[in-house]
Structure formats: C-alpha cells, structure tokens
Design a protein around this motif. Structure first.
Motif, PDB file in Angstrom:
ATOM      1  N   GLY A 164      36.269  25.872  45.608  1.00 20.54           N
ATOM      2  CA  GLY A 164      35.825  26.948  44.766  1.00 20.54           C
ATOM      3  C   GLY A 164      37.355  27.527  44.168  1.00 20.54           C
ATOM      4  N   ARG A 165      36.920  28.793  43.475  1.00 20.12           N
ATOM      5  CA  ARG A 165      38.198  29.551  42.869  1.00 20.12           C
ATOM      6  C   ARG A 165      38.689  30.683  43.916  1.00 20.12           C
ATOM      7  N   CYS A 166      39.779  30.947  43.917  1.00 19.26           N
ATOM      8  CA  CYS A 166      40.191  32.204  44.559  1.00 19.26           C
ATOM      9  C   CYS A 166      39.792  33.285  43.980  1.00 19.26           C
ATOM     10  N   PRO A 167      39.246  34.410  44.592  1.00 20.88           N
ATOM     11  CA  PRO A 167      38.838  35.581  44.036  1.00 20.88           C
ATOM     12  C   PRO A 167      39.882  36.576  43.841  1.00 20.88           C
ATOM     13  N   GLU A 168      41.079  36.311  44.348  1.00 24.80           N
ATOM     14  CA  GLU A 168      42.292  37.004  44.217  1.00 24.80           C
ATOM     15  C   GLU A 168      43.058  36.559  42.830  1.00 24.80           C
ATOM     16  N   CYS A 169      43.356  35.451  42.716  1.00 26.48           N
ATOM     17  CA  CYS A 169      44.070  34.826  41.454  1.00 26.48           C
ATOM     18  C   CYS A 169      43.381  33.882  40.555  1.00 26.48           C
ATOM     19  N   GLY A 170      42.171  33.464  41.022  1.00 21.70           N
ATOM     20  CA  GLY A 170      41.335  32.314  40.076  1.00 21.70           C
ATOM     21  C   GLY A 170      41.708  31.214  40.143  1.00 21.70           C
TER      22      GLY A 170
ATOM     23  N   ILE B 233      32.545  30.120  54.256  1.00 21.70           N
ATOM     24  CA  ILE B 233      33.799  29.427  54.520  1.00 21.70           C
ATOM     25  C   ILE B 233      34.897  30.474  54.073  1.00 21.70           C
ATOM     26  N   TRP B 234      35.914  30.249  54.907  1.00 23.39           N
ATOM     27  CA  TRP B 234      37.285  30.982  54.633  1.00 23.39           C
ATOM     28  C   TRP B 234      38.163  29.872  54.602  1.00 23.39           C
ATOM     29  N   ALA B 235      39.169  30.082  53.418  1.00 24.29           N
ATOM     30  CA  ALA B 235      40.184  29.172  53.127  1.00 24.29           C
ATOM     31  C   ALA B 235      41.431  30.022  52.994  1.00 24.29           C
ATOM     32  N   GLU B 236      42.558  29.141  52.950  1.00 22.68           N
ATOM     33  CA  GLU B 236      43.920  29.776  52.351  1.00 22.68           C
ATOM     34  C   GLU B 236      44.062  29.398  51.070  1.00 22.68           C
ATOM     35  N   CYS B 237      44.515  30.238  50.156  1.00 28.75           N
ATOM     36  CA  CYS B 237      44.949  29.866  48.942  1.00 28.75           C
ATOM     37  C   CYS B 237      46.453  29.431  48.827  1.00 28.75           C
ATOM     38  N   PRO B 238      46.698  28.246  48.317  1.00 28.57           N
ATOM     39  CA  PRO B 238      48.079  27.593  48.182  1.00 28.57           C
ATOM     40  C   PRO B 238      48.657  28.507  47.292  1.00 28.57           C
TER      41      PRO B 238
ATOM     42  N   ALA C  25      37.351  33.942  50.831  1.00 29.14           N
ATOM     43  CA  ALA C  25      36.154  33.468  50.751  1.00 29.14           C
ATOM     44  C   ALA C  25      36.077  32.697  49.420  1.00 29.14           C
ATOM     45  N   PRO C  26      36.257  31.546  48.987  1.00 23.54           N
ATOM     46  CA  PRO C  26      36.080  30.813  47.754  1.00 23.54           C
ATOM     47  C   PRO C  26      34.725  31.295  46.901  1.00 23.54           C
ATOM     48  N   GLU C  27      35.133  31.311  45.787  1.00 31.54           N
ATOM     49  CA  GLU C  27      33.951  31.587  44.915  1.00 31.54           C
ATOM     50  C   GLU C  27      33.627  30.395  44.004  1.00 31.54           C
TER      51      GLU C  27
END
Length: 51
Positions: A9-15, A36-41, A48-50
């Motif tokens: 999905g997309r990062c809610p912080e940077c998109g 889910i929890w993921a690290e945004c690269p 939590a990806p959207e």
C-alpha cells in the motif's frame, strides 16, 4: 521502482508505495481484520500502509 515487487500500500506520511519486502509485522485486529506494520523505505518511518 521495480514493477516485479508487490506493494503493501502507500505510506500515510509521504505517499510512496511500500514494497512487500519492507513488511515488519502482521497481526489480527480486535475486529478480526488483518493489520500490518511496515517500514517506509522513503521516509524511514514505521507505518500502517494505506490501500
């Protein structure tokens, strides 16, 4: 970005899209759905990806 990678999905912080390889945790929420929890690269945050 490599088009062979599936996205969580997309990062809610940077998109940006978060590839499946950056998945950290899968869990079941109180309502029975999967979370889910993921690290945004891109922004290096745990999110939590959207969809």
């Amino acid at each position: 970005m490599n088009t062979d990678e599936s996205s969580l999905g997309r990062c809610p912080e940077c998109g940006d899209q978060i590839p499946e390889t950056w998945l950290l945790v899968e869990y079941e929420k109180d309502d029975g759905t999967q979370g889910i929890w993921a690290e945004c690269p891109e922004c290096d945050d745990v999110v939590a990806p959207e969809q």
